[in-house]
Design a protein around this motif. Structure first.
Motif, PDB file in Angstrom:
ATOM      1  N   ALA A 153      13.247   1.968  -7.670  1.00 23.55           N
ATOM      2  CA  ALA A 153      13.440   3.074  -6.728  1.00 23.55           C
ATOM      3  C   ALA A 153      14.485   2.710  -5.681  1.00 23.55           C
ATOM      4  O   ALA A 153      15.265   3.570  -5.232  1.00 23.55           O
ATOM      5  CB  ALA A 153      12.119   3.437  -6.061  1.00 23.55           C
ATOM      6  N   LYS A 154      14.522   1.455  -5.281  1.00 25.92           N
ATOM      7  CA  LYS A 154      15.545   1.018  -4.326  1.00 25.92           C
ATOM      8  C   LYS A 154      16.930   1.124  -4.968  1.00 25.92           C
ATOM      9  O   LYS A 154      17.890   1.589  -4.337  1.00 25.92           O
ATOM     10  CB  LYS A 154      15.261  -0.414  -3.883  1.00 25.92           C
ATOM     11  N   LYS A 155      17.041   0.722  -6.239  1.00 24.89           N
ATOM     12  CA  LYS A 155      18.325   0.829  -6.946  1.00 24.89           C
ATOM     13  C   LYS A 155      18.765   2.289  -7.077  1.00 24.89           C
ATOM     14  O   LYS A 155      19.964   2.583  -7.105  1.00 24.89           O
ATOM     15  CB  LYS A 155      18.214   0.206  -8.341  1.00 24.89           C
ATOM     16  N   ALA A 156      17.793   3.189  -7.164  1.00 24.74           N
ATOM     17  CA  ALA A 156      18.101   4.609  -7.337  1.00 24.74           C
ATOM     18  C   ALA A 156      18.513   5.293  -6.045  1.00 24.74           C
ATOM     19  O   ALA A 156      18.854   6.482  -6.061  1.00 24.74           O
ATOM     20  CB  ALA A 156      16.896   5.325  -7.945  1.00 24.74           C
ATOM     21  N   GLY A 157      18.477   4.584  -4.927  1.00 24.39           N
ATOM     22  CA  GLY A 157      18.958   5.150  -3.684  1.00 24.39           C
ATOM     23  C   GLY A 157      17.943   5.906  -2.858  1.00 24.39           C
ATOM     24  O   GLY A 157      18.303   6.627  -1.925  1.00 24.39           O
ATOM     25  N   PHE A 158      16.657   5.773  -3.185  1.00 29.04           N
ATOM     26  CA  PHE A 158      15.629   6.415  -2.364  1.00 29.04           C
ATOM     27  C   PHE A 158      15.585   5.773  -0.976  1.00 29.04           C
ATOM     28  O   PHE A 158      16.034   4.640  -0.779  1.00 29.04           O
ATOM     29  CB  PHE A 158      14.262   6.307  -3.039  1.00 29.04           C
ATOM     30  N   ASP A 159      15.009   6.489  -0.035  1.00 30.30           N
ATOM     31  CA  ASP A 159      14.845   5.970   1.325  1.00 30.30           C
ATOM     32  C   ASP A 159      13.549   5.190   1.479  1.00 30.30           C
ATOM     33  O   ASP A 159      13.353   4.503   2.482  1.00 30.30           O
ATOM     34  CB  ASP A 159      14.864   7.125   2.331  1.00 30.30           C
ATOM     35  N   GLY A 160      12.647   5.328   0.520  1.00 25.49           N
ATOM     36  CA  GLY A 160      11.376   4.640   0.577  1.00 25.49           C
ATOM     37  C   GLY A 160      10.522   5.043  -0.610  1.00 25.49           C
ATOM     38  O   GLY A 160      10.971   5.783  -1.502  1.00 25.49           O
ATOM     39  N   VAL A 161       9.295   4.553  -0.640  1.00 27.41           N
ATOM     40  CA  VAL A 161       8.378   4.825  -1.736  1.00 27.41           C
ATOM     41  C   VAL A 161       6.994   5.160  -1.186  1.00 27.41           C
ATOM     42  O   VAL A 161       6.619   4.707  -0.104  1.00 27.41           O
ATOM     43  CB  VAL A 161       8.267   3.629  -2.706  1.00 27.41           C
ATOM     44  N   GLU A 162       6.265   5.962  -1.953  1.00 26.73           N
ATOM     45  CA  GLU A 162       4.895   6.326  -1.600  1.00 26.73           C
ATOM     46  C   GLU A 162       3.965   5.904  -2.731  1.00 26.73           C
ATOM     47  O   GLU A 162       4.255   6.147  -3.910  1.00 26.73           O
ATOM     48  CB  GLU A 162       4.760   7.829  -1.370  1.00 26.73           C
ATOM     49  N   LEU A 163       2.840   5.298  -2.390  1.00 23.39           N
ATOM     50  CA  LEU A 163       1.815   4.959  -3.376  1.00 23.39           C
ATOM     51  C   LEU A 163       0.877   6.144  -3.558  1.00 23.39           C
ATOM     52  O   LEU A 163       0.266   6.616  -2.608  1.00 23.39           O
ATOM     53  CB  LEU A 163       1.016   3.732  -2.922  1.00 23.39           C
ATOM     54  N   HIS A 164       0.766   6.610  -4.791  1.00 20.03           N
ATOM     55  CA  HIS A 164      -0.174   7.693  -5.116  1.00 20.03           C
ATOM     56  C   HIS A 164      -1.554   7.060  -5.288  1.00 20.03           C
ATOM     57  O   HIS A 164      -1.883   6.512  -6.334  1.00 20.03           O
ATOM     58  CB  HIS A 164       0.264   8.396  -6.391  1.00 20.03           C
ATOM     59  N   SER A 165      -2.359   7.169  -4.251  1.00 22.36           N
ATOM     60  CA  SER A 165      -3.714   6.609  -4.234  1.00 22.36           C
ATOM     61  C   SER A 165      -4.726   7.731  -4.127  1.00 22.36           C
ATOM     62  O   SER A 165      -5.776   7.581  -3.508  1.00 22.36           O
ATOM     63  CB  SER A 165      -3.849   5.629  -3.059  1.00 22.36           C
ATOM     64  N   ALA A 166      -4.407   8.892  -4.735  1.00 22.87           N
ATOM     65  CA  ALA A 166      -5.226  10.090  -4.567  1.00 22.87           C
ATOM     66  C   ALA A 166      -5.471  10.763  -5.913  1.00 22.87           C
ATOM     67  O   ALA A 166      -5.091  10.261  -6.974  1.00 22.87           O
ATOM     68  CB  ALA A 166      -4.518  11.057  -3.613  1.00 22.87           C
ATOM     69  N   SER A 167      -6.196  11.896  -5.852  1.00 21.02           N
ATOM     70  CA  SER A 167      -6.317  12.844  -6.968  1.00 21.02           C
ATOM     71  C   SER A 167      -6.952  12.289  -8.237  1.00 21.02           C
ATOM     72  O   SER A 167      -6.727  12.811  -9.331  1.00 21.02           O
ATOM     73  CB  SER A 167      -4.931  13.429  -7.300  1.00 21.02           C
ATOM     74  N   GLY A 168      -7.730  11.237  -8.115  1.00 18.83           N
ATOM     75  CA  GLY A 168      -8.439  10.721  -9.276  1.00 18.83           C
ATOM     76  C   GLY A 168      -7.577   9.987 -10.266  1.00 18.83           C
ATOM     77  O   GLY A 168      -7.993   9.788 -11.415  1.00 18.83           O
ATOM     78  N   TYR A 169      -6.389   9.548  -9.850  1.00 21.59           N
ATOM     79  CA  TYR A 169      -5.551   8.743 -10.732  1.00 21.59           C
ATOM     80  C   TYR A 169      -5.905   7.270 -10.561  1.00 21.59           C
ATOM     81  O   TYR A 169      -6.891   6.932  -9.918  1.00 21.59           O
ATOM     82  CB  TYR A 169      -4.080   9.059 -10.481  1.00 21.59           C
ATOM     83  N   LEU A 170      -5.131   6.367 -11.149  1.00 21.86           N
ATOM     84  CA  LEU A 170      -5.600   5.003 -11.346  1.00 21.86           C
ATOM     85  C   LEU A 170      -6.065   4.301 -10.072  1.00 21.86           C
ATOM     86  O   LEU A 170      -7.150   3.706 -10.050  1.00 21.86           O
ATOM     87  CB  LEU A 170      -4.511   4.164 -12.025  1.00 21.86           C
ATOM     88  N   ILE A 171      -5.277   4.339  -9.012  1.00 20.47           N
ATOM     89  CA  ILE A 171      -5.676   3.642  -7.787  1.00 20.47           C
ATOM     90  C   ILE A 171      -6.963   4.235  -7.229  1.00 20.47           C
ATOM     91  O   ILE A 171      -7.878   3.514  -6.806  1.00 20.47           O
ATOM     92  CB  ILE A 171      -4.549   3.699  -6.736  1.00 20.47           C
ATOM     93  N   HIS A 172      -7.052   5.563  -7.282  1.00 21.37           N
ATOM     94  CA  HIS A 172      -8.259   6.253  -6.804  1.00 21.37           C
ATOM     95  C   HIS A 172      -9.458   5.908  -7.686  1.00 21.37           C
ATOM     96  O   HIS A 172     -10.590   5.774  -7.204  1.00 21.37           O
ATOM     97  CB  HIS A 172      -8.008   7.761  -6.809  1.00 21.37           C
ATOM     98  N   GLN A 173      -9.237   5.747  -8.976  1.00 16.93           N
ATOM     99  CA  GLN A 173     -10.330   5.386  -9.882  1.00 16.93           C
ATOM    100  C   GLN A 173     -10.937   4.034  -9.509  1.00 16.93           C
ATOM    101  O   GLN A 173     -12.155   3.850  -9.584  1.00 16.93           O
ATOM    102  CB  GLN A 173      -9.805   5.355 -11.323  1.00 16.93           C
ATOM    103  N   PHE A 174     -10.091   3.095  -9.107  1.00 16.76           N
ATOM    104  CA  PHE A 174     -10.610   1.799  -8.682  1.00 16.76           C
ATOM    105  C   PHE A 174     -11.389   1.913  -7.378  1.00 16.76           C
ATOM    106  O   PHE A 174     -12.375   1.186  -7.170  1.00 16.76           O
ATOM    107  CB  PHE A 174      -9.466   0.787  -8.535  1.00 16.76           C
ATOM    108  N   LEU A 175     -10.994   2.813  -6.489  1.00 19.16           N
ATOM    109  CA  LEU A 175     -11.686   2.977  -5.214  1.00 19.16           C
ATOM    110  C   LEU A 175     -13.092   3.543  -5.384  1.00 19.16           C
ATOM    111  O   LEU A 175     -13.996   3.243  -4.591  1.00 19.16           O
ATOM    112  CB  LEU A 175     -10.897   3.938  -4.299  1.00 19.16           C
ATOM    113  N   ASP A 176     -13.290   4.352  -6.395  1.00 20.12           N
ATOM    114  CA  ASP A 176     -14.490   5.177  -6.537  1.00 20.12           C
ATOM    115  C   ASP A 176     -15.515   4.504  -7.456  1.00 20.12           C
ATOM    116  O   ASP A 176     -15.230   4.237  -8.621  1.00 20.12           O
ATOM    117  CB  ASP A 176     -14.077   6.541  -7.094  1.00 20.12           C
ATOM    118  N   HIS A 177     -16.714   4.253  -6.951  1.00 20.06           N
ATOM    119  CA  HIS A 177     -17.697   3.522  -7.758  1.00 20.06           C
ATOM    120  C   HIS A 177     -18.256   4.343  -8.914  1.00 20.06           C
ATOM    121  O   HIS A 177     -18.936   3.802  -9.791  1.00 20.06           O
ATOM    122  CB  HIS A 177     -18.825   2.951  -6.906  1.00 20.06           C
ATOM    123  N   THR A 178     -17.984   5.659  -8.963  1.00 23.98           N
ATOM    124  CA  THR A 178     -18.404   6.433 -10.134  1.00 23.98           C
ATOM    125  C   THR A 178     -17.467   6.212 -11.312  1.00 23.98           C
ATOM    126  O   THR A 178     -17.838   6.483 -12.456  1.00 23.98           O
ATOM    127  CB  THR A 178     -18.472   7.938  -9.813  1.00 23.98           C
TER     128      THR A 178
END
Length: 432
Positions: A178-203
């Motif tokens: 993303a840095k090579k692509a010229g973005f100004d920064g990055v955001e971690l998607h830790s929501a909406s029941g995707y992988l990071i959120h799945q690890f957070l949730d004990h269900t």
């Protein structure tokens, strides 16, 4: 209808204020939220139509644009024609977009994303990866549906990820790309029941190793991924999106567990001093239902745990930041409770608070005026109003989505631009 002149009062003066975000100055606090559009046809490489879409919203006055969820690897997607950020070809496609967006005075962050257990085993990228659908544990998701392929999330049981450190490194690689692509920064998607959120949730996460069980262990993957992204970018260029109410993709814990988990998670995130934390409110429009046996009868019930996200969590970030700004140490903050800062104190933190979820521009303006949040992210409103900020400033009527099918793909027989880049500007001559 006659348009308001430039001398007319601004209807959203607080939303229109500049915002210092780390070492960046946003021209206003109106943010284009990530929204899956699936128009990177025929591959996962951003194309000229994607470029037109993002440039329209830069012309329309956005202060910051978040990309749609951008895949960090071939393994882990449920969507066709979704862009990625793991290859040089993808970097080249994104670079055209970031340069064009910057030319219109808007900053742009890349949202890094892995769908985890709701990946579709027959998605082309998933098949090319040569790996099974991954998840924290062998627990299938209930509810929801795939948009273009057969089946529904949950018809395949995920294979537990043997070594989650490999996921950390995939996000690190994507952050570098993303840095090579010229973005100004990055955001971690830790929501909406995707992988990071799945690890957070004990269900969804019933591991017994260092990545599951206790609150500290379940939060570990999100924190380690964010640290890897910060290693690449520095904290002032990294943000994170969280949705504590859950609901989507079959996540959501009882309220006491939710409060315990997210209070710890946000406290630890605060110590990393990211540029912002984006809090997603409960939005019934995206509420999933799941089958539950009630008295011997299977009924579908809402999955989310609704509660006031801003009232509960925004203060965690702001209070900790205020005390640190006043010379308190992290050790002192772990001690006895201390009084909150004065109610009228502006957020002194390097970490800003953004809100997302069913907002109107007027409501966002009021929340900023009341110093509850620092900025607001809109998804569907930016989709159907490429000039949302200009319309909001002038008090002009807002357009509506013609057909919700077009959120995820052009209808059969329609050009890819349908419901994507064909929404009109209220005043084309008034945009940059």
């Amino acid at each position: 209808m006659a348009l308001a002149t430039n001398s007319s009062p601004n209807h959203v003066p607080h939303l229109s204020e500049p915002l210092q975000l780390g070492d960046l100055t946003l021209r206003n606090r109106n943010i284009v939220a990530s929204a899956l559009r699936n128009r990177s046809v025929p591959t996962n490489v951003p194309n000229d139509l994607n470029l037109e879409y993002y440039v329209q919203r830069a012309k329309g006055g956005a202060g910051l644009i978040m990309t749609e969820g951008t895949l960090v690897s071939q393994q882990g997607t449920e969507w066709p024609h979704n862009p990625g950020i793991w290859s040089e070809e993808q970097v080249a496609g994104w670079k055209k977009i970031t340069e064009a967006v910057h030319a219109h005075g808007t900053h742009m962050f890349c949202q890094l994303w892995h769908t985890g257990r709701v990946s579709h085993p027959d998605m082309e990228e998933q098949k090319r990866a040569g790996k099974p659908v991954p998840g924290p544990s062998s627990i299938a998701a209930r509810g929801g549906r795939f948009r273009q392929l057969f089946g529904a999330p949950g018809y395949v049981t995920p294979t537990p990820i043997e070594d989650p450190w490999t996921i950390v490194e995939e996000f690190r690689h994507a952050a570098n790309m993303a840095k090579k692509a010229g973005f100004d920064g990055v955001e971690l998607h830790s929501a909406s029941g995707y992988l990071i959120h799945q690890f957070l949730d004990h269900t969804a996460n019933q591991r017994t190793d260092m990545w599951g069980g206790s609150v500290e262990n379940r939060c570990r993957l999100g924190l380690e991924v964010l640290k890897a992204m910060i290693d690449v970018w520095g904290p002032a260029r990294v943000g994170i999106k969280i949705s504590p109410c859950g609901g989507y993709n079959d996540v959501g814990m009882p309220l006491p567990d939710t409060l315990h988990t997210y209070t710890y998670y946000l406290t630890q995130l605060g110590t990393l001093k990211p540029a912002y934390i984006q809090l997603v409110r409960h939005n019934p429009r995206f509420e999933a239902t799941v089958p539950v046996d009630i008295g011997g009868t299977v009924q579908r019930v809402p999955r989310a745990t609704p509660h006031d996200v801003l009232a509960v969590y925004a203060g965690i970030v702001r209070t900790r930041a205020a005390h640190l700004a006043r010379g308190r140490t992290e050790a002192q903050l772990r001690g006895p409770a201390m009084p909150a800062p004065a109610a009228d104190a502006r957020n002194p933190s390097p970490t800003r608070v953004f809100v997302n979820g069913g907002l109107t521009p007027a409501e966002a303006d009021a929340l900023i005026a009341e110093d509850v949040v620092d900025g607001a992210a809109f998804a569907t409103l930016w989709i159907c109003n490429p000039d949302l900020q200009r319309r909001a400033e002038r008090g002009l009527p807002l357009g509506k989505i013609v057909d919700y099918v077009t959120l995820y793909a052009a209808p059969e027989g329609k050009d890819l631009s349908y419901g994507y880049t064909d929404y009109p500007f209220a005043d084309p001559d008034g945009c940059e």
